[in-house]
Design a protein around this motif. Structure first.
Motif, mmCIF file in Angstrom:
data_model
loop_
_atom_site.group_PDB
_atom_site.id
_atom_site.type_symbol
_atom_site.label_atom_id
_atom_site.label_comp_id
_atom_site.label_asym_id
_atom_site.label_seq_id
_atom_site.Cartn_x
_atom_site.Cartn_y
_atom_site.Cartn_z
ATOM 1 N N TRP A 97 0.855 -1.102 0.032
ATOM 2 C CA TRP A 97 0.119 -0.116 0.059
ATOM 3 C C TRP A 97 0.951 1.182 -0.029
ATOM 4 C CZ3 TRP A 97 -0.902 -4.552 2.128
ATOM 5 C CH2 TRP A 97 -2.170 -4.911 1.794
ATOM 6 N N PRO A 98 1.603 1.484 -1.074
ATOM 7 C CA PRO A 98 2.479 2.477 -1.250
ATOM 8 C C PRO A 98 1.562 4.091 -0.818
ATOM 9 C CG PRO A 98 2.218 1.682 -3.357
ATOM 10 C CD PRO A 98 1.694 0.827 -2.352
ATOM 11 N N GLU A 99 0.291 4.079 -1.357
ATOM 12 C CA GLU A 99 -0.331 5.213 -1.231
ATOM 13 C C GLU A 99 -0.802 5.645 0.198
ATOM 14 O OE1 GLU A 99 -3.319 1.690 -1.407
ATOM 15 O OE2 GLU A 99 -1.441 2.242 -2.426
ATOM 16 N N LEU A 100 -0.432 4.788 1.205
ATOM 17 C CA LEU A 100 -0.737 5.013 2.669
ATOM 18 C C LEU A 100 0.575 5.829 3.274
ATOM 19 C CD1 LEU A 100 -2.661 1.871 3.500
ATOM 20 C CD2 LEU A 100 -3.456 4.203 2.732
ATOM 21 N N THR A 137 5.269 5.878 7.753
ATOM 22 C CA THR A 137 6.514 6.180 7.473
ATOM 23 C C THR A 137 7.122 5.178 6.177
ATOM 24 O OG1 THR A 137 7.745 5.150 9.292
ATOM 25 C CG2 THR A 137 7.027 7.512 9.472
ATOM 26 N N ARG A 138 6.611 4.110 6.254
ATOM 27 C CA ARG A 138 7.074 3.215 5.151
ATOM 28 C C ARG A 138 5.995 2.587 4.500
ATOM 29 N NH1 ARG A 138 11.507 -1.106 8.211
ATOM 30 N NH2 ARG A 138 12.109 0.662 9.877
ATOM 31 N N VAL A 139 6.126 1.856 3.444
ATOM 32 C CA VAL A 139 5.109 1.513 2.493
ATOM 33 C C VAL A 139 4.719 0.186 3.304
ATOM 34 C CG1 VAL A 139 4.622 0.254 0.331
ATOM 35 C CG2 VAL A 139 5.852 2.235 0.401
ATOM 36 N N PRO A 140 3.379 0.105 3.714
ATOM 37 C CA PRO A 140 3.055 -1.119 4.314
ATOM 38 C C PRO A 140 2.985 -2.396 3.395
ATOM 39 C CG PRO A 140 1.641 0.744 4.841
ATOM 40 C CD PRO A 140 2.482 1.082 3.627
ATOM 41 N N VAL A 141 3.517 -3.454 3.824
ATOM 42 C CA VAL A 141 3.535 -4.671 2.717
ATOM 43 C C VAL A 141 3.495 -5.956 3.642
ATOM 44 C CG1 VAL A 141 5.257 -3.791 1.175
ATOM 45 C CG2 VAL A 141 6.208 -5.044 3.162
ATOM 46 N N ILE A 142 2.587 -6.831 2.899
ATOM 47 C CA ILE A 142 2.462 -8.273 3.738
ATOM 48 C C ILE A 142 4.111 -8.582 4.241
ATOM 49 C CG2 ILE A 142 2.094 -10.580 3.232
ATOM 50 C CD1 ILE A 142 -0.562 -9.539 1.840
ATOM 51 N N GLY A 143 4.002 -9.296 5.440
ATOM 52 C CA GLY A 143 5.188 -9.913 5.880
ATOM 53 C C GLY A 143 4.859 -10.029 7.267
#
Length: 71
Positions: free
Chosen positions: A12-15, A65-71
């Motif tokens: 979710w880079p837009e967040l 502050t960072r792109v949220p990603v699955i992990g």
């Protein structure tokens, strides 16, 4: 398991820059298979990879502050 094996939206880079609570709600709405978890500044996440988790890093103002990603 890797990010490419996870189902649904994976990042979710837009967040970046939005309030953390808004990001959590958006992530969980757009991919109901994950739990989004806010990480306050200085918090270290566990290093295991999970398709059902998204770390949401926020600053002292509560903004992503960072792109949220699955992990």
């Amino acid at each position: 398991m890797s990010n490419s094996e996870c189902r649904g939206k994976r990042s979710w880079p837009e967040l970046v820059g939005v309030p953390g609570n808004v990001a959590v709600a958006t992530i969980e709405r757009e991919n109901p298979l994950v739990n989004a978890i806010i990480l306050p500044p200085g918090t270290l996440p566990t290093l295991d990879f999970r398709c059902d988790r998204v770390w949401v890093y926020v600053n002292s103002n509560g903004n992503v502050t960072r792109v949220p990603v699955i992990g």
